[in-house]
Structure formats: structure tokens, C-alpha cells
Enzyme design. Structure first.
Site, PDB file in Angstrom:
ATOM      1  N   ASP A  72     -49.770  60.844  35.575  1.00 43.01           N
ATOM      2  CA  ASP A  72     -49.181  61.978  34.866  1.00 43.01           C
ATOM      3  C   ASP A  72     -49.487  63.287  35.594  1.00 43.01           C
ATOM      4  OD1 ASP A  72     -47.805  63.288  32.903  1.00 43.01           O
ATOM      5  OD2 ASP A  72     -49.349  63.088  31.361  1.00 43.01           O
ATOM      6  N   ASN A  78     -38.386  57.577  29.675  1.00 41.46           N
ATOM      7  CA  ASN A  78     -38.063  58.472  30.791  1.00 41.46           C
ATOM      8  C   ASN A  78     -36.568  58.678  30.978  1.00 41.46           C
ATOM      9  OD1 ASN A  78     -40.839  57.505  32.974  1.00 41.46           O
ATOM     10  ND2 ASN A  78     -40.682  59.142  31.453  1.00 41.46           N
ATOM     11  N   ARG A  87     -35.114  62.137  30.100  1.00 43.11           N
ATOM     12  CA  ARG A  87     -35.339  63.321  30.930  1.00 43.11           C
ATOM     13  C   ARG A  87     -34.021  63.804  31.530  1.00 43.11           C
ATOM     14  NH1 ARG A  87     -41.092  62.472  34.166  1.00 43.11           N
ATOM     15  NH2 ARG A  87     -42.370  62.115  32.310  1.00 43.11           N
ATOM     16  N   LEU A 109     -51.636  57.066  24.891  1.00 39.09           N
ATOM     17  CA  LEU A 109     -51.200  55.890  25.638  1.00 39.09           C
ATOM     18  C   LEU A 109     -49.734  55.952  26.035  1.00 39.09           C
ATOM     19  CD1 LEU A 109     -53.003  52.934  23.819  1.00 39.09           C
ATOM     20  CD2 LEU A 109     -53.634  54.108  25.930  1.00 39.09           C
TER      21      LEU A 109
END
Length: 241
Positions: free
Chosen positions: A21, A69, A72, A196
């Protein structure tokens, strides 16, 4: 397995999982687009695989692209897909040279046919290698994984190949993407976030968690050793006390 590192005898985790990250924030701090952070972050992966192998880690699993994801911006998703494509090509060339076995977990059928083909080629090309097993979680979400596992179990019960009374935790684990792998001993998340994010929730039930403020593009072997030192300072007991 124990190794002497920096004058200390440390127990090396058999399996380390990493939530990589902070690529976007790393790029923003440098007034660069998020895509630049992803490019730099992808370069770190290779270094950490090599460092983990040198330290004696047998399994390394990274969260490369989650089921969330896709939400995004399109440009960012396209950049990530291109990076994955390039990385898989490079990995096919290097896996045998580095004696690295590669596995991909997640629902890969949403990925492009080209990516799916390369994933199959990579797993096949590296399956005989007996060095570190590097696992990439691609289009992976733990809830999705468990739902898919339950669907397969239900199908087998209906087909008569699995009896309902024979279902146990061990049975369920055989239907997960990680079947045959030991659960992670240590989970590392970079960038200071402490959650998580739908990553290996079943497998991480008794894993030690290490959170660091270091952004992923700045993560290196020294930071990996810090995480292992933290792991060695934990009292590994299972269950609540």
C-alpha cells in the site's frame, strides 16, 4: 528455521503475506501521477522476493490487484493492467533462473485473455522449481474466494462426491485458492493503514500483523527484517486467553 541477522538469531516466518500500500501517496508527495507510484512500486516487488528468499522465507504472497480495484479511475486500472502484463512477461523469463515457483490466486477470468494466458504459462513454467513460492493475488477478494469455495462445495454435495457431514475446516480449506499452502505466519501492510481490506481473511486468523508507515515504493530488505524482528518479539499462542 533460524538465521543470524545483524548479530541476532531470528526465527524466519515460513510464509509472509504483504499488502503493498502507498504507491499513490508516494507519487503525490513527489508531485507525480499515481501511475508513477505504481511503476516504482512494481520494481520493489522483485527486490523483496529476492530478499525474502535470501532470508529463508519459503512462501511470499502479495496483494497485487483486488476485486475492489476495478472501482478506481479507468486510467489507473489500465496502468495497473499494463504493469501486470509486463511483470508476468518478465517473471516467465526469470522464474527458472531464480528457481522460483509462481502461483496466482483470485478470480482470473475477469482479466483479459492475454493476461490469463500468461498466468497459465507462468504457473506451468515454474511448477517444478523448489525455491521460494511467490503468490500473486490478482482480482482477489477474500469474500469472493470464500463464496466461490462454497459454491464448489455445494456442487460437490449435490453431485454426491462430498457428504455434508464430512464438511470441516480442513475440507473448506481445500476449496480455497490457497489450497496446499500453509497459512501466513506474518502479514505486513505498508503505508500506515491498519485493516485487512478483504485480504486472506480465513488464512490470517492466527497470523501476526505488522503495520508500518513506510510507503511501498520505499520498502526494502531492512524494513522486511524489522518486520521479522517484530514477529520474533511476539508470543505465538493460538486462541483467546
Amino acid at each position: 528455521m533460524e538465521r543470524e541477522i545483524n548479530g541476532k538469531i531470528l526465527t524466519i516466518p515460513e510464509h509472509i503475506a504483504i499488502i503493498m500500500d502507498g504507491n499513490g501517496r508516494w507519487a503525490k508527495k513527489r508531485l507525480m501521477p499515481r501511475s508513477y507510484g505504481h511503476v516504482q512500486g512494481s520494481k520493489v516487488v522483485e527486490k523483496i522476493i529476492r530478499s525474502a528468499g535470501e532470508l529463508g522465507v519459503k512462501y511470499l504472497t502479495v496483494y497485487a490487484f483486488s476485486t475492489e480495484n476495478w472501482k478506481r479511475p479507468e486510467e489507473e486500472v489500465n496502468t495497473l493492467m499494463k504493469l501486470l502484463n509486463n511483470y508476468l512477461e518478465d517473471c516467465i523469463k526469470k522464474c527458472n533462473k531464480n528457481n522460483m515457483r509462481v502461483k496466482v490466486i483470485g478470480e482470473i477470468h475477469r482479466l483479459s485473455p492475454e493476461l490469463q494466458k500468461k498466468i497459465i504459462e507462468l504457473e506451468e513454467a515454474s511448477k517444478q522449481n523448489d525455491g521460494i513460492q511467490f503468490t500473486m493475488a490478482l482480482n482477489y477478494g477474500s469474500r469472493d474466494e470464500m463464496v466461490r469455495a462454497m459454491r464448489k462445495m455445494t456442487s460437490d454435495v449435490k453431485a454426491g462426491t462430498l457428504k455434508e457431514e464430512d464438511i470441516s475446516e480442513e475440507t473448506f480449506e481445500r476449496y480455497l485458492d490457497t489450497a496446499g499452502m500453509p497459512d501466513p505466519d506474518l502479514m505486513i501492510r505498508t503505508s500506515g493503514e491498519e485493516r485487512l481490506s478483504n485480504f486472506m481473511m480465513w488464512q490470517l486468523a492466527y497470523t501476526e500483523f505488522y503495520f508500518t508507515d513506510v510507503l511501498w515504493p520505499d520498502f526494502n530488505k531492512a524494513e522486511l527484517i524489522k518486520a521479522i524482528e517484530y514477529f520474533n518479539g511476539r508470543d505465538r499462542r493460538f486462541g483467546a486467553v
